[in-house]
Design a protein around this motif. Structure first.
Motif, PDB file in Angstrom:
ATOM      1  N   THR A   1       0.824  -1.207   0.000  1.00 20.43           N
ATOM      2  CA  THR A   1       0.000   0.000   0.000  1.00 20.43           C
ATOM      3  C   THR A   1       0.866   1.269   0.000  1.00 20.43           C
ATOM      4  OG1 THR A   1      -0.150  -0.072   2.415  1.00 20.43           O
ATOM      5  CG2 THR A   1      -1.938  -1.111   1.180  1.00 20.43           C
ATOM      6  N   ARG A   2       2.158   1.109  -0.254  1.00 20.80           N
ATOM      7  CA  ARG A   2       3.067   2.262  -0.282  1.00 20.80           C
ATOM      8  C   ARG A   2       2.860   3.072  -1.555  1.00 20.80           C
ATOM      9  NH1 ARG A   2       7.063  -1.500  -0.404  1.00 20.80           N
ATOM     10  NH2 ARG A   2       8.125  -0.188  -1.908  1.00 20.80           N
ATOM     11  N   LEU A   3       2.873   4.384  -1.438  1.00 20.97           N
ATOM     12  CA  LEU A   3       2.684   5.261  -2.589  1.00 20.97           C
ATOM     13  C   LEU A   3       3.805   5.082  -3.607  1.00 20.97           C
ATOM     14  CD1 LEU A   3       1.047   7.410  -4.041  1.00 20.97           C
ATOM     15  CD2 LEU A   3       2.271   9.142  -2.693  1.00 20.97           C
ATOM     16  N   ASP A   4       5.042   4.904  -3.167  1.00 26.02           N
ATOM     17  CA  ASP A   4       6.138   4.733  -4.123  1.00 26.02           C
ATOM     18  C   ASP A   4       5.968   3.459  -4.948  1.00 26.02           C
ATOM     19  OD1 ASP A   4       6.788   3.299  -1.709  1.00 26.02           O
ATOM     20  OD2 ASP A   4       8.866   3.165  -2.354  1.00 26.02           O
TER      21      ASP A   4
ATOM     22  N   VAL B   1       2.993   2.160  -5.796  1.00 21.84           N
ATOM     23  CA  VAL B   1       1.934   2.504  -6.746  1.00 21.84           C
ATOM     24  C   VAL B   1       2.526   3.309  -7.903  1.00 21.84           C
ATOM     25  CG1 VAL B   1      -0.163   3.879  -7.059  1.00 21.84           C
ATOM     26  CG2 VAL B   1       0.046   2.364  -5.084  1.00 21.84           C
ATOM     27  N   LYS B   2       3.352   4.295  -7.600  1.00 21.31           N
ATOM     28  CA  LYS B   2       3.973   5.115  -8.645  1.00 21.31           C
ATOM     29  C   LYS B   2       4.836   4.270  -9.573  1.00 21.31           C
ATOM     30  CE  LYS B   2       3.966   9.541  -6.240  1.00 21.31           C
ATOM     31  NZ  LYS B   2       4.785  10.634  -5.699  1.00 21.31           N
TER      32      LYS B   2
ATOM     33  N   THR C   1      -4.934  -4.261  -6.152  1.00 20.74           N
ATOM     34  CA  THR C   1      -4.305  -4.335  -4.833  1.00 20.74           C
ATOM     35  C   THR C   1      -5.084  -5.264  -3.917  1.00 20.74           C
ATOM     36  OG1 THR C   1      -5.549  -2.440  -3.984  1.00 20.74           O
ATOM     37  CG2 THR C   1      -3.430  -1.977  -5.037  1.00 20.74           C
TER      38      THR C   1
ATOM     39  N   LEU D   1      -6.564   1.023  -1.040  1.00 24.32           N
ATOM     40  CA  LEU D   1      -5.640   2.146  -1.112  1.00 24.32           C
ATOM     41  C   LEU D   1      -6.328   3.401  -0.604  1.00 24.32           C
ATOM     42  CD1 LEU D   1      -4.140   1.545  -4.657  1.00 24.32           C
ATOM     43  CD2 LEU D   1      -3.093   1.011  -2.458  1.00 24.32           C
TER      44      LEU D   1
ATOM     45  N   GLU E   1      -5.120   9.327  -2.141  1.00 20.87           N
ATOM     46  CA  GLU E   1      -3.933   9.823  -2.849  1.00 20.87           C
ATOM     47  C   GLU E   1      -3.437   8.802  -3.877  1.00 20.87           C
ATOM     48  OE1 GLU E   1       0.389  11.816  -1.818  1.00 20.87           O
ATOM     49  OE2 GLU E   1      -0.519  10.474  -0.348  1.00 20.87           O
ATOM     50  N   HIS E   2      -3.419   7.532  -3.487  1.00 25.51           N
ATOM     51  CA  HIS E   2      -2.984   6.459  -4.386  1.00 25.51           C
ATOM     52  C   HIS E   2      -3.941   6.334  -5.576  1.00 25.51           C
ATOM     53  CE1 HIS E   2      -1.181   5.461  -0.519  1.00 25.51           C
ATOM     54  NE2 HIS E   2      -0.371   4.608  -1.118  1.00 25.51           N
TER      55      HIS E   2
ATOM     56  N   TYR F   1      -3.628   9.271  -7.972  1.00 20.46           N
ATOM     57  CA  TYR F   1      -2.404   9.180  -8.762  1.00 20.46           C
ATOM     58  C   TYR F   1      -2.610   8.224  -9.943  1.00 20.46           C
ATOM     59  CZ  TYR F   1       2.442   8.727 -10.106  1.00 20.46           C
ATOM     60  OH  TYR F   1       3.603   8.749 -10.834  1.00 20.46           O
TER      61      TYR F   1
ATOM     62  N   ALA G   1      -7.584   1.618 -10.619  1.00 16.60           N
ATOM     63  CA  ALA G   1      -7.136   0.989  -9.371  1.00 16.60           C
ATOM     64  C   ALA G   1      -8.320   0.225  -8.789  1.00 16.60           C
ATOM     65  CB  ALA G   1      -6.646   2.040  -8.385  1.00 16.60           C
TER      66      ALA G   1
END
Length: 108
Positions: A55-58, A60-61, A87, A91, A94-95, A98, A106
């Motif tokens: 679930t980390r934003l990095d 996802v990016k 996922t 999430l 923000e995720h 993005y 998503a």
């Protein structure tokens, strides 16, 4: 790996594919994408999937970046391409935002 396999099985059922037809895809000549977790090639549409338990934003990016690179490659073969980020856990906004801005769906 079990979660990825389950997502591919569900994709096959949803898109009426034969068992085992949705598989990971390796792009050895592309330094960005290298591999995606699932590809479903239908007659009029190719679905690209990245699957994660993170679930980390990095993360996802990074997955969105890989999907964009794979889409550029697949657009040469397919009339239309859709991108999915699947996922295991929900999430946060923000995720999802993005991914949405990059035209990635998503789904938990």
């Amino acid at each position: 790996m079990d979660f990825e396999a389950e997502v591919r099985r569900v994709a096959e059922a949803v898109w009426d594919m034969q068992p085992g037809e949705c598989q990971p895809m390796h792009y050895p000549d592309d330094p960005v994408v290298r591999e995606i977790d699932g590809i479903a090639r239908l007659r009029d549409l190719t679905h690209l999937m990245m699957v994660t338990v993170s679930t980390r934003l990095d993360k996802v990016k990074d997955d969105v970046k890989k999907l964009a690179a794979a889409e550029r490659i697949e657009r040469l073969r397919a009339p239309a391409v859709s991108e999915w980020l699947i996922t295991q856990k929900q999430l946060d906004a923000e995720h999802i935002e993005y991914a949405r801005k990059a035209n990635v769906l998503a789904l938990t």
